[in-house]
Design an enzyme around this catalytic site. Structure first.
Site, PDB file in Angstrom:
ATOM      1  N   HIS A  16       0.864  -1.206   0.000  1.00  0.00           N
ATOM      2  CA  HIS A  16       0.000   0.000   0.000  1.00  0.00           C
ATOM      3  C   HIS A  16       0.886   1.237   0.000  1.00  0.00           C
ATOM      4  CE1 HIS A  16      -3.826   2.119   1.508  1.00  0.00           C
ATOM      5  NE2 HIS A  16      -2.929   3.067   1.288  1.00  0.00           N
ATOM      6  N   HIS A  18       1.372   5.460  -1.775  1.00  0.00           N
ATOM      7  CA  HIS A  18       0.960   6.574  -2.640  1.00  0.00           C
ATOM      8  C   HIS A  18       2.215   7.125  -3.292  1.00  0.00           C
ATOM      9  CE1 HIS A  18      -3.127   6.762  -0.901  1.00  0.00           C
ATOM     10  NE2 HIS A  18      -2.494   6.274   0.155  1.00  0.00           N
ATOM     11  N   LYS A 102      -9.483  -0.472  -5.322  1.00  0.00           N
ATOM     12  CA  LYS A 102      -9.479   0.242  -4.037  1.00  0.00           C
ATOM     13  C   LYS A 102     -10.831   0.887  -3.780  1.00  0.00           C
ATOM     14  CE  LYS A 102      -7.882   2.170  -0.325  1.00  0.00           C
ATOM     15  NZ  LYS A 102      -6.780   3.059  -0.061  1.00  0.00           N
ATOM     16  N   HIS A 139     -10.403   1.235   2.359  1.00  0.00           N
ATOM     17  CA  HIS A 139     -10.162   2.276   3.364  1.00  0.00           C
ATOM     18  C   HIS A 139     -11.354   2.173   4.314  1.00  0.00           C
ATOM     19  CE1 HIS A 139      -8.614   6.270   4.784  1.00  0.00           C
ATOM     20  NE2 HIS A 139      -9.787   6.188   5.376  1.00  0.00           N
ATOM     21  N   HIS A 177      -4.326  -0.306   6.232  1.00  0.00           N
ATOM     22  CA  HIS A 177      -3.804   0.542   7.312  1.00  0.00           C
ATOM     23  C   HIS A 177      -4.677   0.532   8.575  1.00  0.00           C
ATOM     24  CE1 HIS A 177      -6.645   3.157   5.318  1.00  0.00           C
ATOM     25  NE2 HIS A 177      -5.824   3.483   4.354  1.00  0.00           N
ATOM     26  N   ASP A 250       1.546   2.799   3.477  1.00  0.00           N
ATOM     27  CA  ASP A 250       0.685   3.971   3.290  1.00  0.00           C
ATOM     28  C   ASP A 250       1.514   5.257   3.254  1.00  0.00           C
ATOM     29  OD1 ASP A 250      -1.653   5.266   2.730  1.00  0.00           O
ATOM     30  OD2 ASP A 250      -2.290   5.453   4.809  1.00  0.00           O
TER      31      ASP A 250
HETATM   32  O1  DOR Z   1      -3.188   9.703   5.520  1.00  0.00           O
HETATM   33  C1  DOR Z   1      -3.612   9.376   4.422  1.00  0.00           C
HETATM   34  N1  DOR Z   1      -3.128   9.916   3.288  1.00  0.00           N
HETATM   35  N2  DOR Z   1      -4.601   8.493   4.368  1.00  0.00           N
HETATM   36  C2  DOR Z   1      -5.219   8.197   3.209  1.00  0.00           C
HETATM   37  O2  DOR Z   1      -6.130   7.414   3.237  1.00  0.00           O
HETATM   38  C3  DOR Z   1      -4.838   8.884   1.957  1.00  0.00           C
HETATM   39  C4  DOR Z   1      -3.470   9.378   2.026  1.00  0.00           C
HETATM   40  C5  DOR Z   1      -3.158  10.359   0.915  1.00  0.00           C
HETATM   41  O3  DOR Z   1      -3.448  10.066  -0.248  1.00  0.00           O
HETATM   42  O4  DOR Z   1      -2.607  11.421   1.213  1.00  0.00           O
HETATM   43 ZN    ZN Z   2      -3.374   5.081   1.583  1.00  0.00          ZN
END
Ligand code: DOR
Ligand code: ZN
Length: 357
Positions: A16, A18, A102, A139, A177, A250
């Site tokens: 997971h 980004h 997702k 989520h 998460h 995450d």
């Molecule tokens: O803290 C987070 N940031 N939680 C999420 O679910 C998304 C992520 C983000 O894309 O910044």
């Molecule tokens: Zn995330």
């Protein structure tokens, strides 16, 4: 007994992450690719990744930034919306583009406005995923404004996850998460069709951490960190050796102006020192022998993918975590140096270091 000072494990994967796009992608990608062999890449871009074509394009942009023979594979995901065509998701899965889909409850977090407003609306899509054994990544937070923000995960399990699993008993689900003892208990009690990822920051922080000496926006993420008893439950779960809990960082970089703002963004950038951060927790628990299962084995088994064959080496060699992500010489076009994300553990000493390869 002399404590272990060198740990060799199978190369881990991040289930997971980004990675963002454009200049931020260029800045953060190597932090993930230097250690992880594969990463499940979140689709919450603007606009979100809702088609096979968009995912192919995004994957191509990621791959074009990797050095030759880096060996890193991005695993792409589809962003579910109320009216996404099940055929599109299925095609992406069979063409090897989508590894999973997702589910963001609409407005639960960053770039989730186009998410799902009611799970019942996507029942045909979920049935299709169930039939083709495509993992659903959730989520798990309710968006009901009447529910306290610290209770949103536990309430999601009761109100949505339990009924969802009754309606779709064969669906493979990862509750992403997780942050609570409630989630740990629920996932531990279920069958092999349900798993959960655990982040480094939820293993290290409790909700006091956000307020020590002032408001620490760098520790703000979603789901928000919880009470100490929940952190302890997560540590126990991660180090338990149970295959239903595995690594998902995450890591979620934001420009500084997004974090240091009157209305700061949720997200912690932990990619650069993630494996060392997990190692610290496993070490404290006397469970270093279980790190490899959590980091490198349980995830691929759940996803039905082969285990990595390469190894990485961790050394008990202290390192001080720098404040900001280092940019290459000359910087990155489109990324103001003042907007570079702050590392999780900034200024702290981590007891373990990754041996450079
Ligand atoms: O803290 C987070 N940031 N939680 C999420 O679910 C998304 C992520 C983000 O894309 O910044
Ligand atoms: Zn995330």
């Amino acid at each position: 007994m002399k404590p272990l000072d060198r740990l060799v494990i199978r190369r881990p994967d991040d289930w997971h992450v980004h990675l963002r796009d454009g200049a931020m992608l260029e800045a953060v990608l190597s932090a993930t690719a230097r250690v992880f062999a594969r990463a499940v890449v979140m689709p919450n871009l603007r606009p979100p990744i809702t088609t096979v074509e968009a995912a192919r394009g995004y994957r191509q942009r990621i791959e074009s930034l990797l050095p030759e023979n880096n060996g890193f594979t991005p695993l792409m995901t589809a962003y579910l919306t109320d009216d996404l065509d099940p055929g599109e998701v299925e095609r992406g899965f069979f063409e090897g583009v989508f590894a999973a889909a997702k589910l963001y409850p609409a407005n639960a977090t960053t770039n989730s406005a186009a998410g799902v407003s009611d799970l019942v609306l996507i029942a045909p899509l979920l049935e299709r995923m169930e039939a083709i054994k495509m993992p659903l990544l959730i989520h798990g937070e309710v968006t009901d404004p009447d529910v306290d923000v610290f209770d949103r995960e536990a309430v999601f399990i009761e109100r949505h996850l339990i009924p969802l699993r009754e309606r779709h008993p064969e669906l493979r689900i990862v509750l992403e998460h997780i942050t609570t003892e409630d989630a740990v208990d629920y996932v531990s009690d279920c069958d092999e069709l349900l798993a959960a990822t655990i982040t480094p920051h939820h293993l290290h922080l409790n909700r006091n951490s956000m307020f020590v000496g002032g408001l620490k926006s760098d520790f703000y993420c979603l789901p928000v960190v919880k009470r100490e008893c929940h952190r302890r439950a997560l540590v126990k779960a991660a180090t338990s050796g149970l295959p239903c809990f595995f690594l998902g960082t995450d890591s979620a970089p934001h420009p500084r102006s997004g974090k240091e703002s009157a209305c700061g963004c949720a997200g912690i950038f932990n990619a650069m020192h993630a494996i060392e951060s997990y190692a610290a927790v496993f070490d404290q628990e006397g469970a270093l022998d279980r790190l490899e299962g959590f980091a490198s084995e349980f995830g691929p088994r759940f996803y039905g993918l082969p285990l990595n064959t390469e190894k990485v080496t961790l050394l008990r060699q202290p390192q001080i975590v720098p404040h900001l992500l280092n940019l290459p010489e000359g910087g990155i076009e489109g990324l103001d140096p003042g907007e570079v994300p702050v590392h999780f553990h900034s200024g702290e000493t981590l007891a373990w270091s990754l041996e450079s390869v």
